[in-house]
Design a protein around this motif. Structure first.
Motif, mmCIF file in Angstrom:
data_model
loop_
_atom_site.group_PDB
_atom_site.id
_atom_site.type_symbol
_atom_site.label_atom_id
_atom_site.label_comp_id
_atom_site.label_asym_id
_atom_site.label_seq_id
_atom_site.Cartn_x
_atom_site.Cartn_y
_atom_site.Cartn_z
ATOM 1 N N SER A 26 3.995 -1.603 7.522
ATOM 2 C CA SER A 26 3.178 -0.882 8.346
ATOM 3 C C SER A 26 3.332 -0.586 9.704
ATOM 4 O O SER A 26 2.669 0.423 10.202
ATOM 5 C CB SER A 26 1.718 -1.280 7.746
ATOM 6 O OG SER A 26 1.582 -2.680 8.373
ATOM 7 N N GLU B 161 -2.239 -5.572 -8.695
ATOM 8 C CA GLU B 161 -1.179 -6.436 -7.705
ATOM 9 C C GLU B 161 -0.757 -7.468 -8.919
ATOM 10 O O GLU B 161 -1.696 -8.000 -9.423
ATOM 11 C CB GLU B 161 -1.887 -7.012 -6.473
ATOM 12 C CG GLU B 161 -1.917 -5.781 -5.292
ATOM 13 C CD GLU B 161 -2.781 -6.311 -4.221
ATOM 14 O OE1 GLU B 161 -3.166 -7.716 -4.547
ATOM 15 O OE2 GLU B 161 -2.796 -5.563 -3.093
ATOM 16 N N ARG C 244 0.731 -1.145 0.051
ATOM 17 C CA ARG C 244 0.127 -0.062 0.213
ATOM 18 C C ARG C 244 0.909 1.258 0.000
ATOM 19 O O ARG C 244 1.735 1.250 0.798
ATOM 20 C CB ARG C 244 -0.921 -0.243 1.107
ATOM 21 C CG ARG C 244 -1.880 -1.176 1.234
ATOM 22 C CD ARG C 244 -3.033 -1.078 0.110
ATOM 23 N NE ARG C 244 -3.931 -2.095 0.029
ATOM 24 C CZ ARG C 244 -3.661 -3.081 -0.722
ATOM 25 N NH1 ARG C 244 -2.695 -3.391 -1.401
ATOM 26 N NH2 ARG C 244 -4.661 -4.005 -0.628
ATOM 27 N N ASN C 245 0.792 2.065 -1.073
ATOM 28 C CA ASN C 245 1.462 3.310 -1.244
ATOM 29 C C ASN C 245 0.843 4.238 0.017
ATOM 30 O O ASN C 245 -0.324 4.654 0.095
ATOM 31 C CB ASN C 245 1.047 3.858 -2.272
ATOM 32 C CG ASN C 245 1.868 4.966 -2.727
ATOM 33 O OD1 ASN C 245 2.233 6.018 -1.827
ATOM 34 N ND2 ASN C 245 2.183 5.495 -3.997
#
Length: 277
Positions: free
Chosen positions: A166, A147, A132-133
């Motif tokens: 994350s 993806e 995830r950007n």
């Protein structure tokens, strides 16, 4: 700095520097950029962004010259929309780095940016499942690649490898990755502190990309003023004759700069350039 000669080239980072916090080129900043260009002085965008994310900024700033993209891995001609040079990471390096880091941090997710000189059948951006950007797609650009399997992400030359975790800050992640890659001579940096780092080929930085442009336009580093705010700008600010950090900059950038200007929320770039233009 008033006694410094007027620069022969201006180089500016984009996000957090040239753009305000709402990702806009303000009228004041656009005005001084226009005066720089009208004076015959190249104004070069130097960004971690890939080439496809440069045109909206260039249009807002009224620029048609050169941009340095992907933290120095690509020199891009804004007017023609073509990459002039590319410095890649080989697939074997992408695989080795990902494998080594995943051995210590199994929860990382990776993506690659790909740019070529001339047409290419490859998607410009490839992400493995779960990546995830942290900043989304600037300026509302949402046509990014879906993806794909990890082998496809790592199976082609790439201008940079993006590693996301994350649960860590970018600074923490960079420290962990640098310890794993000790001796690999790759460039590890970041432009956000939200758990994303960017890996480039050995010796490839914003400074080397900007040096390519300066060689093309015959301007020495001593006559360059450069602006930045994040660790991926440090090499550039040190290389330039006069490096300017934004007041909102990372502490490493503040330490590397010759001068600190106002934050990007207060047209810090414009405030410096208005001394000459």
């Amino acid at each position: 700095m008033d006694n410094v000669d007027r620069p022969k080239l201006v180089a500016s980072d984009v996000d957090g520097t040239l753009l305000d916090p709402l990702e806009r080129v303000t009228p004041r900043t656009a005005g001084v950029v226009g005066r720089v260009v009208a004076a015959g002085v190249p104004f070069v965008l130097v960004s971690g962004r890939p080439p496809r994310w440069i045109p909206p900024v260039a249009r807002a700033a009224g620029l048609t010259g050169y941009a340095v993209c992907a933290n120095g891995a690509t020199v891009y001609d804004i007017a023609s929309g073509e990459a002039l040079s590319v410095h890649d990471l080989a697939p074997v390096v992408l695989h080795d780095v990902t494998h080594a880091v995943r051995g210590v941090l199994p929860d990382i997710r990776v993506a690659t940016e790909r740019t070529s000189v001339g047409p290419s059948p490859l998607a410009a951006f490839a992400t493995e499942p779960g990546f995830r950007n942290p900043w989304g797609n600037p300026n509302g650009m949402d046509g990014e690649n879906p993806e794909v399997p990890t082998a496809e992400v790592l199976g082609h030359p790439a201008t940079k490898l993006m590693i996301r975790h994350s649960g860590l800050t970018s600074q923490e992640l960079a420290a962990a990755v640098l310890s794993v890659l000790d001796g690999a001579a790759l460039e590890v940096t970041y432009s956000t502190n939200r758990g994303l780092i960017e890996v480039s080929a050995a010796g490839v930085t914003k400074a080397t990309g900007l040096a390519e442009v300066c060689a093309m336009v015959d301007v020495p580093s001593s006559r360059v003023v450069a602006f930045g705010d994040m660790p991926n700008d440090v090499h550039m600010l040190r290389w330039a004759g006069h490096g300017v950090a934004m007041a909102n900059a990372h502490h490493d950038v503040l330490a590397a700069a010759d001068e600190v200007t106002a934050p990007n929320s207060e047209d810090g770039v414009a405030q410096v350039l208005e001394r000459w233009f």
